[in-house]
Motif scaffolding. Structure first.
Motif, PDB file in Angstrom:
ATOM      1  N   SER A  36       2.283  -7.261   9.904  1.00  0.00           N
ATOM      2  CA  SER A  36       2.250  -6.246   8.657  1.00  0.00           C
ATOM      3  C   SER A  36       2.538  -6.328   7.570  1.00  0.00           C
ATOM      4  CB  SER A  36       1.921  -4.877   9.196  1.00  0.00           C
ATOM      5  OG  SER A  36       3.586  -4.785   9.849  1.00  0.00           O
ATOM      6  N   LEU A  37       3.888  -6.896   7.165  1.00  0.00           N
ATOM      7  CA  LEU A  37       4.584  -6.758   5.491  1.00  0.00           C
ATOM      8  C   LEU A  37       4.021  -8.084   4.589  1.00  0.00           C
ATOM      9  CD1 LEU A  37       8.258  -5.551   6.216  1.00  0.00           C
ATOM     10  CD2 LEU A  37       5.911  -4.587   6.207  1.00  0.00           C
ATOM     11  N   LYS A  38       4.103  -8.898   5.819  1.00  0.00           N
ATOM     12  CA  LYS A  38       3.932 -10.169   5.122  1.00  0.00           C
ATOM     13  C   LYS A  38       1.953 -10.356   4.797  1.00  0.00           C
ATOM     14  CE  LYS A  38       5.291 -14.196   8.343  1.00  0.00           C
ATOM     15  NZ  LYS A  38       4.761 -15.159   9.013  1.00  0.00           N
ATOM     16  N   VAL A  39       1.127  -9.386   5.285  1.00  0.00           N
ATOM     17  CA  VAL A  39       0.002  -8.859   4.719  1.00  0.00           C
ATOM     18  C   VAL A  39       0.194  -7.627   2.872  1.00  0.00           C
ATOM     19  CG1 VAL A  39      -2.347  -7.265   5.101  1.00  0.00           C
ATOM     20  CG2 VAL A  39      -0.813  -8.494   6.899  1.00  0.00           C
ATOM     21  N   LEU A  40       0.977  -6.920   3.313  1.00  0.00           N
ATOM     22  CA  LEU A  40       1.401  -6.333   2.448  1.00  0.00           C
ATOM     23  C   LEU A  40       2.103  -7.710   1.334  1.00  0.00           C
ATOM     24  CD1 LEU A  40       3.003  -2.760   3.455  1.00  0.00           C
ATOM     25  CD2 LEU A  40       0.901  -3.228   2.803  1.00  0.00           C
ATOM     26  N   LEU A  41       3.081  -7.739   1.615  1.00  0.00           N
ATOM     27  CA  LEU A  41       3.205  -8.995   0.697  1.00  0.00           C
ATOM     28  C   LEU A  41       2.303  -9.510   0.175  1.00  0.00           C
ATOM     29  CD1 LEU A  41       6.222 -10.356  -1.011  1.00  0.00           C
ATOM     30  CD2 LEU A  41       5.678 -11.760   1.721  1.00  0.00           C
ATOM     31  N   GLU A  42       1.308  -9.897   0.687  1.00  0.00           N
ATOM     32  CA  GLU A  42      -0.268 -11.033  -0.004  1.00  0.00           C
ATOM     33  C   GLU A  42      -0.407 -10.586  -0.760  1.00  0.00           C
ATOM     34  OE1 GLU A  42      -3.658 -12.261  -1.395  1.00  0.00           O
ATOM     35  OE2 GLU A  42      -3.412 -10.423  -0.005  1.00  0.00           O
ATOM     36  N   ASN A  43      -0.658  -8.879  -0.571  1.00  0.00           N
ATOM     37  CA  ASN A  43      -1.166  -7.868  -1.698  1.00  0.00           C
ATOM     38  C   ASN A  43      -0.659  -7.869  -2.438  1.00  0.00           C
ATOM     39  OD1 ASN A  43      -2.271  -4.775  -1.931  1.00  0.00           O
ATOM     40  ND2 ASN A  43      -3.470  -5.389  -0.547  1.00  0.00           N
ATOM     41  N   LEU A  44       0.574  -7.389  -2.564  1.00  0.00           N
ATOM     42  CA  LEU A  44       1.547  -7.217  -4.348  1.00  0.00           C
ATOM     43  C   LEU A  44       0.690  -8.445  -4.856  1.00  0.00           C
ATOM     44  CD1 LEU A  44       4.656  -5.475  -2.954  1.00  0.00           C
ATOM     45  CD2 LEU A  44       2.389  -5.019  -3.417  1.00  0.00           C
ATOM     46  N   LEU A  45       1.315  -9.726  -4.340  1.00  0.00           N
ATOM     47  CA  LEU A  45       1.195 -11.276  -4.658  1.00  0.00           C
ATOM     48  C   LEU A  45      -0.555 -11.093  -5.286  1.00  0.00           C
ATOM     49  CD1 LEU A  45       2.725 -13.365  -2.003  1.00  0.00           C
ATOM     50  CD2 LEU A  45       3.563 -13.512  -4.647  1.00  0.00           C
ATOM     51  N   ARG A  46      -1.004 -10.971  -4.389  1.00  0.00           N
ATOM     52  CA  ARG A  46      -2.199 -11.031  -6.008  1.00  0.00           C
ATOM     53  C   ARG A  46      -2.994 -10.187  -6.751  1.00  0.00           C
ATOM     54  NH1 ARG A  46      -6.223  -8.812  -2.851  1.00  0.00           N
ATOM     55  NH2 ARG A  46      -4.903  -8.679  -1.109  1.00  0.00           N
ATOM     56  N   THR A  47      -2.059  -8.928  -6.526  1.00  0.00           N
ATOM     57  CA  THR A  47      -2.365  -7.511  -7.669  1.00  0.00           C
ATOM     58  C   THR A  47      -1.318  -7.841  -8.547  1.00  0.00           C
ATOM     59  OG1 THR A  47      -1.668  -5.914  -6.246  1.00  0.00           O
ATOM     60  CG2 THR A  47      -4.048  -6.472  -6.117  1.00  0.00           C
ATOM     61  N   ALA A  51       2.970  -4.260 -14.141  1.00  0.00           N
ATOM     62  CA  ALA A  51       3.899  -3.442 -14.589  1.00  0.00           C
ATOM     63  C   ALA A  51       3.850  -2.584 -13.245  1.00  0.00           C
ATOM     64  CB  ALA A  51       2.219  -2.234 -15.893  1.00  0.00           C
ATOM     65  N   ASN A  52       2.717  -1.825 -12.783  1.00  0.00           N
ATOM     66  CA  ASN A  52       2.246  -1.212 -11.211  1.00  0.00           C
ATOM     67  C   ASN A  52       3.297  -2.290 -10.384  1.00  0.00           C
ATOM     68  OD1 ASN A  52       0.941   1.418 -12.371  1.00  0.00           O
ATOM     69  ND2 ASN A  52      -0.722  -0.131 -12.296  1.00  0.00           N
ATOM     70  N   ILE A  53       3.044  -3.303 -10.468  1.00  0.00           N
ATOM     71  CA  ILE A  53       3.610  -4.046  -9.566  1.00  0.00           C
ATOM     72  C   ILE A  53       4.272  -5.066 -10.449  1.00  0.00           C
ATOM     73  CG2 ILE A  53       2.877  -6.119  -7.513  1.00  0.00           C
ATOM     74  CD1 ILE A  53       0.200  -3.934  -7.366  1.00  0.00           C
ATOM     75  N   THR A  54       5.710  -5.700 -10.020  1.00  0.00           N
ATOM     76  CA  THR A  54       6.336  -6.371 -10.406  1.00  0.00           C
ATOM     77  C   THR A  54       6.761  -7.802 -10.060  1.00  0.00           C
ATOM     78  OG1 THR A  54       7.916  -5.058 -10.195  1.00  0.00           O
ATOM     79  CG2 THR A  54       6.617  -4.568 -12.207  1.00  0.00           C
ATOM     80  N   ALA A  55       7.667  -8.303 -10.309  1.00  0.00           N
ATOM     81  CA  ALA A  55       7.811  -9.389  -9.373  1.00  0.00           C
ATOM     82  C   ALA A  55       9.220  -9.665  -9.321  1.00  0.00           C
ATOM     83  CB  ALA A  55       8.452 -10.846 -10.480  1.00  0.00           C
ATOM     84  N   ILE A  74       5.932   0.915  -3.210  1.00  0.00           N
ATOM     85  CA  ILE A  74       5.022  -0.283  -3.512  1.00  0.00           C
ATOM     86  C   ILE A  74       3.500   0.237  -3.915  1.00  0.00           C
ATOM     87  CG2 ILE A  74       5.910  -1.931  -2.828  1.00  0.00           C
ATOM     88  CD1 ILE A  74       3.689  -1.563  -0.035  1.00  0.00           C
ATOM     89  N   GLN A  75       2.965  -0.636  -4.480  1.00  0.00           N
ATOM     90  CA  GLN A  75       1.236   0.040  -5.097  1.00  0.00           C
ATOM     91  C   GLN A  75       0.144  -0.905  -3.926  1.00  0.00           C
ATOM     92  OE1 GLN A  75       0.518   3.049  -6.465  1.00  0.00           O
ATOM     93  NE2 GLN A  75       3.064   2.991  -6.490  1.00  0.00           N
ATOM     94  N   PHE A  76       0.101  -0.218  -2.825  1.00  0.00           N
ATOM     95  CA  PHE A  76      -1.089  -1.279  -1.742  1.00  0.00           C
ATOM     96  C   PHE A  76      -2.594  -0.565  -2.292  1.00  0.00           C
ATOM     97  CE2 PHE A  76      -2.758  -0.372   2.081  1.00  0.00           C
ATOM     98  CZ  PHE A  76      -3.607  -2.355   2.217  1.00  0.00           C
ATOM     99  N   VAL A 237      -2.744   2.896  -3.210  1.00  0.00           N
ATOM    100  CA  VAL A 237      -2.451   3.581  -2.468  1.00  0.00           C
ATOM    101  C   VAL A 237      -0.955   3.731  -3.046  1.00  0.00           C
ATOM    102  CG1 VAL A 237      -1.985   4.235  -0.263  1.00  0.00           C
ATOM    103  CG2 VAL A 237      -4.070   3.973  -0.825  1.00  0.00           C
ATOM    104  N   SER A 238      -0.086   4.420  -3.229  1.00  0.00           N
ATOM    105  CA  SER A 238       1.209   4.606  -3.230  1.00  0.00           C
ATOM    106  C   SER A 238       2.325   5.125  -2.404  1.00  0.00           C
ATOM    107  CB  SER A 238       1.599   6.062  -4.697  1.00  0.00           C
ATOM    108  OG  SER A 238       3.435   5.888  -4.957  1.00  0.00           O
TER     109      SER A 238
END
Length: 891
Positions: A36-47, A51-55, A74-76, A237-238
């Motif tokens: 499940s966290l790999k899915v969230l990680l991909e979401n952050l990489l792609r977005t 600013a809202n999502i940083t390295a 995180i911002q999902f 979604v915060s």
């Protein structure tokens, strides 16, 4: 396009087609993350936008510490939004209202559109008025359209006015079953700048049981309608990265044990383990032995044990299900290729790093029920009689009463406590599962062969989750047997599980209410909270579909199904449950021969078209909706009226009064209007004043688009106990604006307080707001003038929804409660330190409660605004106001 700080963007070739993907292996630590966290990680990489999502945020997720308490925000960004009509109609009402409001702020109304795909399935409006007849489906649908014409016309307008919004018409299926059978992509594809980008299918939904799609490996969960609207409008979604519970499965279910037994066992285990706000992830060698339908059943019940999700990784079982349900072969190949490339393919020998661990030997699961008022209260079937006899005195003043009843067809009998008055095969939880549906049909076949029929006091119903269920019951020859036992098709919708049970047999209802009887309901659903199923039924039990049929035949909960007969055969011999219960081999034989992919492709070929009733509805036109001021179904929500372009600063609150003082486990069913509308309730009186006849009141759910009805029904559940008005049950409180503080309705008191300019407070106990993701639980709270809620603990969704409506959620200090602090609800409250929210999130605010005797109670309450994003929503007066101001400012 993402900033791509980690160089994660690369190509994936699938059967000759090239896709762009964001490889999670570019981030250090990702290989041992839970699925499940790999899915969230991909979401952050792609977005990633810097600013809202940083390295730094992405790297921190890769180095996630499973032992730590959630603190990393995180911002999902979900791929799509899924809605049902009860919670979805208010979403579209709000979007329609926002179109007018943005014009008032100088913006373009047509900017208000879903930016993410939004799909709604109309499944919550059918009520079981007619049953036990071949005509039940048509009769119930005719009544449904008569009652809901205004709503359906509004939704048809929305489907044409808004881009990226599609509606599955009534009479098609239940949202969660339609989601897993057709709408879920598992791997999403989006065209971006001439490239095909592939990424995990993720979603948020306006129903807490959105988690059913977790069985397919789709990370998705229920949110409030207000959050869903924001997601549709491009707001992420915060959330705090949660703790993840690894649930290891091994072994296999024994013969005769159902998926329902498994899910009730796991529900009990996880509720006892305390997983509220956590992710649950199943893994291990037993996963392969769990069919997809069983996985979906387990995911569906996630809200019942309180987790955010309960997900299964992708494996061959996932692919087989996609193939069975008619997904294109290229899509199935893409799902497998993508999952393997991203390390998201299930490896039973690999154990990710988890925060907590549980395990279960599937062979240890035993036949079970749950009840009589909470889904986590599992009862071994072997102990059900003793448990009933022990608990029935809690539900009636006359445990041994026997009431003679004569029906209109001259059948006479003595009605006793424990009589099964409702036996319903209903809800998404189990009607998605062919094994338990076929099992129910086989029980009916064997019972029919013995000449058994349900007891005359039982209201029977069959409400499948999709039309495919009807197809395979027909193909297997089981429909006639179910019909013979009164389980005729009543509709494709949630029905009994959400309180759309319809009236009991009139003579039964009269006997129950005249004699304070405790009759029971047995349903194959996921919810059995007090007052939810029927106002006449105090004790509700969750059971598998075949067990529902058995209890309809037995007619009582006061029975030992192992030793006592469930009926008498045509030849006069006793028939026992074991005589009608099918073997696993019998079930699997029919499942294998009766279900095929062509059923799904045919039924879903034109799923958005609808039948003649839907197509013949007159549809309004225009980019803004022409509100009918006389409508009792759809009205413009007043939350944007007079809204300034800039929000007012957060301020302290003084001289507030308590509207309600509540105990533990107050659910959103207690708070949010649901079920039937009583004639003498504030909502019923308002409808009568509008000229609506009692027979046309419909349900609260069907009138969710009308705030006048819904605010009058908030905190009006017949089982709600307000400690401020002892001796009452239902929506009553004391009104301190009147001398003597007399008892009155919550709504009437609220109006008096608001007229007097008095802010309101609600006091609660543990697990406040558990239950469905009901946006009206928060909307109604806000419209009643409540500014602050103070509890011992919250369920995740409701706390978030309160903030989304501008209500401040506070928590008593650890170890303290309203009782331990000596609060009665008669105090006058003042809150200082709220103004600190203008700069940052304070850990506490100071509370002073002035007693009538002149003494004070003082304490520091924990502020449950958990993220900077939630702080922004609160400062703006709510999430919709925040989105609207943002859109207007960027015009």
């Amino acid at each position: 396009m993402s900033i791509n700080s980690f160089g994660a963007r690369r190509s994936l070739d699938v059967a000759g087609e090239s896709y762009e993907i964001y490889g999670v292996d570019a981030v250090e630590g990702s290989d041992s993350l839970p699925y499940s966290l790999k899915v969230l990680l991909e979401n952050l990489l792609r977005t990633e936008d810097g600013a809202n999502i940083t390295a730094e945020q992405i790297a921190a997720l890769g180095h996630w510490d499973p032992e730590a308490q959630p603190s990393h925000e995180i911002q999902f960004t979900p791929a799509r939004v899924i809605m049902q009509d009860f919670t979805g109609v208010p979403c579209i009402v709000d979007l329609a209202t926002m179109r007018e409001a943005i014009a008032d702020l100088g913006g373009d109304p047509q900017r208000v559109n879903p930016l993410s795909p939004a799909e709604m399935v109309i499944d919550h409006s059918v009520i079981v008025e007619s049953f036990g007849t071949p005509k039940a489906f048509e009769l119930n649908q005719e009544i449904e359209y008569q009652r809901n014409r205004e709503r359906y016309q509004f939704l048809r307008w929305g489907q044409t006015a808004f881009e990226n919004f599609r509606v599955v018409p009534p009479g098609t299926g239940i949202v969660h079953q339609v989601n897993i059978e057709h709408l879920a992509r598992v791997t999403f594809v989006h065209d971006q700048d001439g490239h095909k980008v592939a990424y995990p299918d993720t979603c948020v939904g306006t129903d807490s049981h959105t988690t059913m799609v977790n069985g397919l490996g789709v990370v998705g969960w229920g949110v409030g309608g207000i959050e869903a609207e924001a997601a549709m409008l491009g707001q992420p979604v915060s959330m705090l990265v949660p703790r993840v519970v690894g649930f290891k499965l091994y072994g296999a279910l024994r013969d005769g044990v159902t998926a329902t037994d498994l899910v009730l066992t796991i529900t009990q285990m996880l509720r006892e383990h305390k997983v509220v706000g956590k992710f649950v992830e199943f893994y291990g060698p037993g996963v392969a032995a769990v069919p997809l339908a069983n996985r979906a059943t387990l995911g569906n019940m996630s809200p019942e044990y309180g987790s955010t999700i309960a997900v299964f990784p992708i494996d061959d079982v996932t692919l087989d299900y996609l193939r069975l349900t008619g997904r294109p072969e290229h899509q199935i190949t893409l799902v497998e290729s993508y999952a393997r490339a991203q390390g998201m393919w299930h490896d039973p020998d690999h154990e990710a790093r988890y925060s907590e661990y549980l395990e279960l030997d599937l062979s240890a699961v035993e036949p079970s029920l749950a009840g009589p008022k909470r889904p986590q209260d599992r009862i071994p079937l072997a102990s059900s009689k003793q448990f009933f006899e022990r608990t029935v005195p809690d539900y009636t003043s006359s445990p041994d009463v026997s009431v003679p009843v004569t029906l209109t067809d001259d059948r006479s009998f003595d009605l006793r406590n424990g009589a099964v008055s409702v036996a319903a095969i209903t809800s998404c939880t189990n009607t998605s599962n062919p094994s338990v549906m076929i099992s129910a049909g086989l029980v009916a076949r064997k019972a029919h062969e013995f000449g058994l029929t349900p007891k005359p006091w039982v209201k029977t119903s069959l409400a499948p989750g999709s039309q495919v269920v009807t197809d395979y019951l027909e193909r297997s020859g089981l429909t006639g047997d179910l019909d013979a036992l009164g389980f005729d098709l009543v509709g494709y919708g949630c029905t009994t599980c959400i309180g759309n049970t319809g009236p009991l047999i009139p003579e039964i209802s009269a006997a129950v209410n005249d004699n304070d009887m405790a009759v029971t309901a047995v349903l194959s659903g996921n919810r059995n909270f007090e007052g939810r199923i029927s106002p006449d039924v105090k004790m509700n039990y969750l059971a598998s579909p075949p067990l529902v049929v058995v209890y309809a035949l037995a007619g009582t909960m006061d029975i030992d199904l192992a030793t006592e007969p469930i009926g008498t055969a045509s030849d006069g011999t006793d028939v026992y449950m074991k005589d009608v219960w099918p073997s696993t081999e019998e079930i699997e034989s029919i499942v294998g021969s009766a279900i095929s992919a062509d059923m799904y492709t045919r039924r879903y070929a034109d799923v958005f078209e609808g039948g003649s009733r839907w197509k013949s509805l007159e549809t309004p036109e225009g980019k803004t909706f022409a509100w009918d001021v006389e409508s009792t179904y759809v009205r413009k929500l007043p939350i944007f009226d007079g809204m300034p372009a800039e929000p007012q600063p957060a301020a302290d609150i003084s001289d507030a009064r308590v509207l309600l003082k509540l105990g533990d486990s107050v659910t959103t069913d207690h708070i949010s209007p649901a079920g039937a509308i009583k004639t003498d309730s504030p909502a019923g009186r308002w409808l009568s004043e509008q000229g609506v006849a009692r027979k046309d009141f419909n349900s609260y759910g069907s009138r969710r688009g009308n705030h006048e009805v819904m605010m009058r029904g908030t905190f009006a559940n017949i089982r709600l106990r307000n400690q401020l008005a002892p001796g009452t049950e239902g929506g009553f409180t004391r009104d301190f604006t009147v001398d003597g503080a007399p008892v009155t309705t919550v709504f009437d008191a609220s109006m008096h307080y608001q007229d007097a300019g008095v802010p309101l407070v609600v006091l609660g106990g543990k697990e406040y707001g558990s239950g469905s993701s009901r946006d009206w639980a928060a909307k109604g709270t806000m419209l009643l003038g409540v500014k602050v809620v103070i509890t011992e603990s919250y369920e995740r969704i409701h706390r978030s929804n309160l903030i989304g409506m501008g209500v401040l959620p506070l928590q008593f200090p650890d170890g303290f409660s309203a009782e331990s602090l000596g609060l009665t609800g008669e105090e006058v409250f003042s809150f200082t330190g709220i103004d600190a929210l203008n700069e940052s999130i304070p850990s506490t605010v100071h509370v002073n409660a002035a007693r009538p005797d002149g003494s004070d109670v003082e304490f520091d309450a924990t502020v449950r605004i958990d993220t900077p994003g939630e702080r922004e929503y609160y400062l703006n007066g709510g999430i919709l106001q925040y989105v609207l101001r943002s859109m207007a400012a960027s015009a």
